[in-house]
Each structure stands twice: as C-alpha cells, then as structure tokens.
Motif scaffolding. Structure first.
Motif, PDB file in Angstrom:
ATOM      1  N   LEU A  62       0.834  -1.202   0.000  1.00  0.00           N
ATOM      2  CA  LEU A  62       0.000   0.000   0.000  1.00  0.00           C
ATOM      3  C   LEU A  62       0.864   1.246   0.000  1.00  0.00           C
ATOM      4  O   LEU A  62       1.910   1.282   0.639  1.00  0.00           O
ATOM      5  N   ALA A  63       0.384   2.265  -0.683  1.00  0.00           N
ATOM      6  CA  ALA A  63       1.056   3.555  -0.634  1.00  0.00           C
ATOM      7  C   ALA A  63       0.868   4.144   0.758  1.00  0.00           C
ATOM      8  O   ALA A  63      -0.078   3.820   1.468  1.00  0.00           O
ATOM      9  N   SER A  64       1.763   5.015   1.178  1.00  0.00           N
ATOM     10  CA  SER A  64       1.714   5.558   2.539  1.00  0.00           C
ATOM     11  C   SER A  64       0.478   6.404   2.790  1.00  0.00           C
ATOM     12  O   SER A  64       0.072   6.597   3.921  1.00  0.00           O
ATOM     13  N   ALA A  65      -0.162   6.914   1.743  1.00  0.00           N
ATOM     14  CA  ALA A  65      -1.330   7.780   1.920  1.00  0.00           C
ATOM     15  C   ALA A  65      -2.613   6.988   2.124  1.00  0.00           C
ATOM     16  O   ALA A  65      -3.653   7.563   2.396  1.00  0.00           O
ATOM     17  N   LEU A  66      -2.559   5.669   2.022  1.00  0.00           N
ATOM     18  CA  LEU A  66      -3.791   4.881   2.079  1.00  0.00           C
ATOM     19  C   LEU A  66      -4.521   4.951   3.415  1.00  0.00           C
ATOM     20  O   LEU A  66      -5.736   5.084   3.422  1.00  0.00           O
ATOM     21  N   PRO A  67      -3.858   4.869   4.562  1.00  0.00           N
ATOM     22  CA  PRO A  67      -4.626   4.921   5.814  1.00  0.00           C
ATOM     23  C   PRO A  67      -5.489   6.181   5.934  1.00  0.00           C
ATOM     24  O   PRO A  67      -6.618   6.113   6.378  1.00  0.00           O
ATOM     25  N   GLU A  68      -4.974   7.316   5.484  1.00  0.00           N
ATOM     26  CA  GLU A  68      -5.759   8.549   5.521  1.00  0.00           C
ATOM     27  C   GLU A  68      -6.928   8.464   4.547  1.00  0.00           C
ATOM     28  O   GLU A  68      -8.039   8.899   4.844  1.00  0.00           O
ATOM     29  N   ALA A  69      -6.706   7.866   3.366  1.00  0.00           N
ATOM     30  CA  ALA A  69      -7.770   7.733   2.374  1.00  0.00           C
ATOM     31  C   ALA A  69      -8.860   6.796   2.879  1.00  0.00           C
ATOM     32  O   ALA A  69     -10.052   7.055   2.691  1.00  0.00           O
ATOM     33  N   LEU A  70      -8.462   5.701   3.524  1.00  0.00           N
ATOM     34  CA  LEU A  70      -9.458   4.777   4.079  1.00  0.00           C
ATOM     35  C   LEU A  70     -10.262   5.445   5.181  1.00  0.00           C
ATOM     36  O   LEU A  70     -11.480   5.284   5.260  1.00  0.00           O
TER      37      LEU A  70
END
Length: 116
Positions: free
Chosen positions: A98-106
């Motif tokens: 996963l890209a590092s920005a995924l947790p914020e997007a989720l």
C-alpha cells in the motif's frame, strides 16, 4: 514463512475467499504489505487475486513479482516400501504494498460512509 501477512494459495480456495483474506490483512489488520504465494497449478489463481486487489485499490497499491523454482518431494505409497520422488515446480510471489497515503484515504472514506 509463517507470518500472518503471507497468503499461500491452495487449489481448493475460491478467488472470493482469497480476495477477502488479503483485503482483511490490509484494511483491518493494518499491514502495509502482503505476500501472495502460488506454486504450480495455483500460479494463475495467485495472479487473478493480485489483479483483483490492484483493481480494488487502484493507484494506492504497488506490485512486485518474483519467480522461481522449488524442489518438492512426492511420497508414493507402494506395495511394501514407501517411495519418494523429487520434482521441480515453478513458484510465484506477489508483493502487494500500500502507498503511505492509504490509511488517511481509508479513514476519509469510512467517515464519508458514516455521514450518509
């Protein structure tokens, strides 16, 4: 390898079960990378799981592949003596990250779902 984020594809597993298992590792367990392993006849199923995960996450997912050959031993039960035959089998490992920005997007997606 017995880590939780390593998924070994079996012939009897359906694609839906494998897809849900990999998604759970990313979404609920919080892993940033998951490894999908296929050997012999299960290589095509591992590829299909990888494609489904890439389509689901889109640009938020990266993929690295590695191929190899594994030596396996078949135990053959004969009349009086058990025999063992060794053969070579192709193997494939997919490293899904996963890209590092995924947790914020989720988190943003879950917040939007909760608001509606």
């Amino acid at each position: 390898l017995r880590a939780e984020n390593h998924v070994f594809v079996a012939r009897r597993q359906s694609l839906a079960v494998l897809f849900k298992l990999v998604r759970r590792l990313f979404d609920k367990k919080g892993y940033k990378e998951v490894f999908v392993h296929g050997m012999g006849a299960t290589i095509t199923k591992a590829i299909h799981v990888g494609q489904d995960i890439l389509l689901h996450y889109g640009n938020l997912m990266s993929l690295e592949t590695s191929i190899g050959t594994v030596s396996v031993v078949d135990d053959i039960v004969g009349d009086y003596e058990p025999l063992a035959e060794e053969r070579l089998v192709s193997s494939l490992t997919l490293r899904l990250e996963l890209a590092s920005a995924l947790p914020e997007a989720l988190a943003a997606g879950r917040a939007a779902e909760a608001a509606t």
